[in-house]
Design a protein around this motif. Structure first.
Motif, PDB file in Angstrom:
ATOM      1  N   ASP A 109       9.735   8.668   6.891  1.00  0.00           N
ATOM      2  CA  ASP A 109       8.524   9.162   6.944  1.00  0.00           C
ATOM      3  C   ASP A 109       8.111  10.508   7.223  1.00  0.00           C
ATOM      4  N   PRO A 110       7.196  11.341   6.131  1.00  0.00           N
ATOM      5  CA  PRO A 110       7.495  12.511   6.030  1.00  0.00           C
ATOM      6  C   PRO A 110       6.986  13.276   6.471  1.00  0.00           C
ATOM      7  N   THR A 162       1.081  -1.463   0.048  1.00  0.00           N
ATOM      8  CA  THR A 162       0.435  -0.416   0.169  1.00  0.00           C
ATOM      9  C   THR A 162       1.069   1.142  -0.560  1.00  0.00           C
ATOM     10  N   CYS A 163       0.613   2.430  -0.110  1.00  0.00           N
ATOM     11  CA  CYS A 163       1.285   3.353  -0.073  1.00  0.00           C
ATOM     12  C   CYS A 163       1.663   4.226   0.549  1.00  0.00           C
ATOM     13  N   PRO A 164       1.966   4.718   1.621  1.00  0.00           N
ATOM     14  CA  PRO A 164       2.956   4.960   2.665  1.00  0.00           C
ATOM     15  C   PRO A 164       2.027   6.653   2.649  1.00  0.00           C
ATOM     16  N   TRP A 165       1.782   7.415   2.105  1.00  0.00           N
ATOM     17  CA  TRP A 165       0.957   8.628   1.628  1.00  0.00           C
ATOM     18  C   TRP A 165      -0.574   8.509   1.671  1.00  0.00           C
ATOM     19  N   CYS A 189       1.896   5.512  -6.681  1.00  0.00           N
ATOM     20  CA  CYS A 189       0.491   5.343  -6.501  1.00  0.00           C
ATOM     21  C   CYS A 189      -0.208   6.232  -7.625  1.00  0.00           C
ATOM     22  N   ALA A 190      -0.740   5.235  -8.428  1.00  0.00           N
ATOM     23  CA  ALA A 190      -1.475   5.218  -8.896  1.00  0.00           C
ATOM     24  C   ALA A 190      -2.897   5.522  -8.750  1.00  0.00           C
ATOM     25  N   GLU A 191      -3.351   5.992  -7.338  1.00  0.00           N
ATOM     26  CA  GLU A 191      -4.505   6.611  -6.574  1.00  0.00           C
ATOM     27  C   GLU A 191      -3.611   8.476  -6.777  1.00  0.00           C
ATOM     28  N   THR A 206       5.116   8.400  -5.119  1.00  0.00           N
ATOM     29  CA  THR A 206       6.833   7.638  -5.414  1.00  0.00           C
ATOM     30  C   THR A 206       7.575   7.581  -4.582  1.00  0.00           C
ATOM     31  N   PHE A 207       7.928   5.698  -3.992  1.00  0.00           N
ATOM     32  CA  PHE A 207       8.531   5.882  -2.609  1.00  0.00           C
ATOM     33  C   PHE A 207       9.394   4.740  -2.678  1.00  0.00           C
TER      34      PHE A 207
END
Length: 367
Positions: free
Chosen positions: A214-215, A48-51, A79-81, A85-86
């Protein structure tokens, strides 16, 4: 850690004997670190996306370490949503220590110090970005200050401002010894934030947020440290730059494996609002660093040439390989010159209009 890297062509034959001796002394330690492979340096792969938490992930890039050439392969997912980018899988604590070691400090300290120390005009431009919003800040904390060169140059723009620096490397101690910062804090910003709560008129993060694990936690720490009415100044690589697609793995701001997160500007604006800031300024043309084509050519030449000596190599290169390396770079000089000219005189004036800017800058006021 706050600055982007500009490549310089290495002169292998001119390496001093003491550097060769230091490399030889470090080789057994690196050999032990690599004995069990590099898989132990990574966390489990995220699904899953971390953002935003979405599971709509697509592969964006796979590359190796194109600067130090330490072993390992690194992937970036998008993340396509939300477009975040990570790095995936991400380096763990041991991995971060291994890949940062001898880059900014140790073997790399002198080279990085020379690279960062020669960028005074860029540092002044960063400081001048705050003049419109607060022309007389009393104190300023530069997070990810590295060797403190920004603070030294910014003092010429804001002579009445006291500059402190924070970093998790030894560079911050050097910055304090050299008088570039008044106080140097070493450690993780979120851990140190409670002791610095509401203390600063300005907190800056220049090419720092992309290095953080962790931004979101870093932004909340900044909200804690900035005084009410004070400002947060952020500059990061722009993952929506067309250069990111056109140059692929040779786009310098990918900087794998150090850069862990690439945040689209719309995402960062929303998150700053959510944590208690109001975004009052956004810049794209001004923070653009005109080195993309030069860096891409240099990275490609460096990738094609035999390696220069490093302690993570099994043995030092012989005379033939050193000569061949020098020959590759010598043959590449015309391409390096052409890249420099196009970067500075053709692309730079049109970088924002062409959507080629490699960085963006946000100024946010704490509500």
């Amino acid at each position: 850690m706050s600055d982007e890297i500009q490549p310089t062509v290495p002169a292998d034959d001119a390496e001093p004997a003491d550097r060769a001796a230091r490399i030889a002394a470090l080789r057994p330690c690196y050999r032990a670190d690599l004995a069990d492979g590099v898989e132990r340096f990574f966390e489990p792969r995220r699904t899953t996306c971390p953002w935003c938490g979405s599971d709509q992930l697509v592969a964006r890039l796979r590359t190796g370490d194109l600067l130090q050439h330490k072993p390992g392969d690194f992937g970036l997912d998008r993340c396509a949503e939300c477009g975040h980018t990570f790095q995936n899988p991400r380096l763990n604590e041991a991995g971060l220590e291994f890949y940062y070691r001898d880059f900014y400090d140790g073997l790399g300290e002198q080279r990085m110090g020379g690279t960062f120390g020669g960028r005074t005009k860029m540092y002044r431009g960063r400081a001048e970005a705050m003049l419109r919003y607060d022309p007389t800040p009393k104190n300023w904390l530069d997070v990810g200050t590295g060797h403190g060169h920004f603070c030294e140059a910014a003092r010429e723009v804001l002579p009445g401002t006291a500059f402190d620096g924070l970093d998790f490397t030894d560079g911050v101690a050097l910055a304090e010894r050299e008088g570039r910062v008044e106080h140097g804090f070493r450690g993780a910003f979120p851990d140190l934030a409670p002791d610095l709560a509401a203390h600063y008129d300005v907190v800056s993060m220049f090419h720092y947020l992309e290095h953080s694990t962790d931004p979101d936690r870093e932004l909340r720490a900044a909200h804690e440290v900035v005084r009410p009415g004070g400002h947060l100044l952020i500059e990061v690589p722009d993952p929506e730059s067309r250069y990111a697609r056109l140059l692929g793995r040779w786009w310098l701001p990918w900087l794998q494996p150090q850069h862990l997160h690439f945040v689209p500007v719309a995402n960062l604006r929303r998150r700053l609002t959510e944590v208690g800031f109001s975004v009052v300024g956004e810049q794209h043309a001004q923070p653009h660093d005109p080195v993309d084509l030069l860096a891409a050519v240099w990275l490609a030449l460096d990738h094609a040439a035999p390696r220069e000596d490093a302690p993570w190599l099994a043995e030092p290169p012989g005379a033939f390989r050193r000569a061949l390396r020098s020959g590759v770079f010598l043959a590449g000089v015309p391409a390096l010159v052409a890249g420099t000219l196009v970067d500075r005189f053709a692309v730079r004036p049109l970088s924002h209009w062409l959507r080629l800017s490699n960085a963006y800058r946000l100024v946010a006021r704490r509500d």
